[in-house]
Enzyme design. Structure first.
Site, PDB file in Angstrom:
ATOM      1  N   TRP A  94       0.808  -1.282   0.053  1.00 33.76           N
ATOM      2  CA  TRP A  94      -0.047  -0.374  -0.072  1.00 33.76           C
ATOM      3  C   TRP A  94       1.064   1.061  -0.187  1.00 33.76           C
ATOM      4  O   TRP A  94       1.881   1.352   0.836  1.00 33.76           O
ATOM      5  CB  TRP A  94      -0.941   0.009   1.234  1.00 33.76           C
ATOM      6  N   ILE A  95       0.610   2.325  -0.909  1.00 34.46           N
ATOM      7  CA  ILE A  95       1.435   3.426  -1.053  1.00 34.46           C
ATOM      8  C   ILE A  95       0.626   4.630  -0.437  1.00 34.46           C
ATOM      9  O   ILE A  95      -0.223   4.770  -0.863  1.00 34.46           O
ATOM     10  CB  ILE A  95       1.761   3.610  -2.320  1.00 34.46           C
ATOM     11  N   ASP A 195       0.717   2.274 -20.819  1.00 34.88           N
ATOM     12  CA  ASP A 195      -0.512   2.943 -20.409  1.00 34.88           C
ATOM     13  C   ASP A 195      -0.477   4.054 -19.533  1.00 34.88           C
ATOM     14  O   ASP A 195      -1.375   4.194 -18.656  1.00 34.88           O
ATOM     15  CB  ASP A 195      -1.403   1.712 -19.957  1.00 34.88           C
TER      16      ASP A 195
END
Length: 288
Positions: A94-95, A195
């Site tokens: 988790w950032i 992307d």
């Protein structure tokens, strides 16, 4: 999905109790979750009915970027290869985000990543654009790769989906025949995110930029930059810092719409005719 998540955490040796589990935003394709155990917080994507290599491809892309040591990506801990429509997950760090984003640092670091090169174009195995399968075999010619593995498959998909009128199909086929007038044969084969729009980068609590959700390939770095300009673009400081590190080719403005055409065709095939006028505008410019 609860059971799948718990099994994934156990697979990486985290059998501590889950203190918090909540669904968060994370794109249109996957279900995304914030999970905090006694050990650490995680970001977990889940999906079902996708090809078995769906999460493996993303994990591979993140690992390739990480190995360049040029720009941050979330650490991957685990991914499933689900079969027969089963549920699968991708487990990452988790950032913790902050409001201290640095477009300049993103531009510099992305340019450094693009200086990581290969001898051929493509990747050697298929990837995904959204949930669309993306052919990605190796080619010795960027022109051939871009025509045969990017534009042509989207044309065929548009025909299948009824989104290629006779006129649109004719113009796109004519463009493919003379693509060598603009697309280079042998640019540097840079490692590309594949992307990169505004939703696929973030900053951590220290303000360091991170790339997320890649669909990697090796190709012309101008292809990547063209997409960053398609849907609102990035701050001007991002482009200035990028060009100071890795200048774009002199014909960039001429080739940019042709590189944007691929992503517009993808959106046409995924979301419908609202993107048709943008596709036709580019086709008309290069074929009339």
């Amino acid at each position: 999905m609860d059971k799948v998540i718990r099994n994934a955490l156990h697979s990486i040796g985290d059998q501590t109790p889950i203190e918090s589990m909540k669904q968060v935003s994370g794109g249109d394709i996957n279900q995304s979750y914030y999970i905090r155990t006694n050990k650490q917080p995680y970001f977990i994507k889940g999906n079902e009915g996708v090809p078995s290599h769906f999460f493996k491809v993303e994990a591979d892309g993140l690992e390739r970027i990480q190995k360049t040591r040029t720009i941050q990506v979330p650490q991957v801990h685990y991914y499933d290869e689900p079969e027969n429509g089963e549920k699968g997950v991708l487990v990452m760090d988790w950032i913790q985000q902050s409001g201290q984003a640095s477009p300049e640092e993103l531009g510099r670091n992305l340019a450094l990543m693009h200086k990581e090169t290969a001898d051929h174009y493509g990747l050697g195995h298929s990837t995904f654009v959204g949930e669309l399968d993306q052919p990605n075999d190796w080619k010795t010619s960027w022109l051939d790769y871009y025509r045969d593995y990017r534009l042509a498959p989207q044309l065929q998909l548009a025909i299948q989906n009824g989104r290629a009128s006779a006129k649109r199909r004719s113009k796109l086929e004519a463009l493919l025949e003379k693509l060598d007038q603009w697309i280079p044969e042998k640019p540097e084969a840079s490692l590309l995110h594949g992307d990169l729009w505004g939703g696929n980068w973030m900053s951590d609590a220290e303000g360091r930029p991170y790339l997320i959700d890649p669909s990697v390939l090796y190709g012309d770095h101008a292809f990547e930059l063209a997409f960053t300009e398609l849907f609102g673009g990035f701050p001007s400081s991002f482009y200035k810092a990028y060009e100071q590190t890795f200048p774009l080719p002199s014909n960039y403005e001429e080739v940019k719409p042709l590189y944007q055409l691929f992503y517009l065709l993808v959106h046409l095939n995924m979301f419908g005719e609202s993107y048709g006028s943008s596709v036709d505008r580019i086709l008309n410019h290069y074929t009339d």
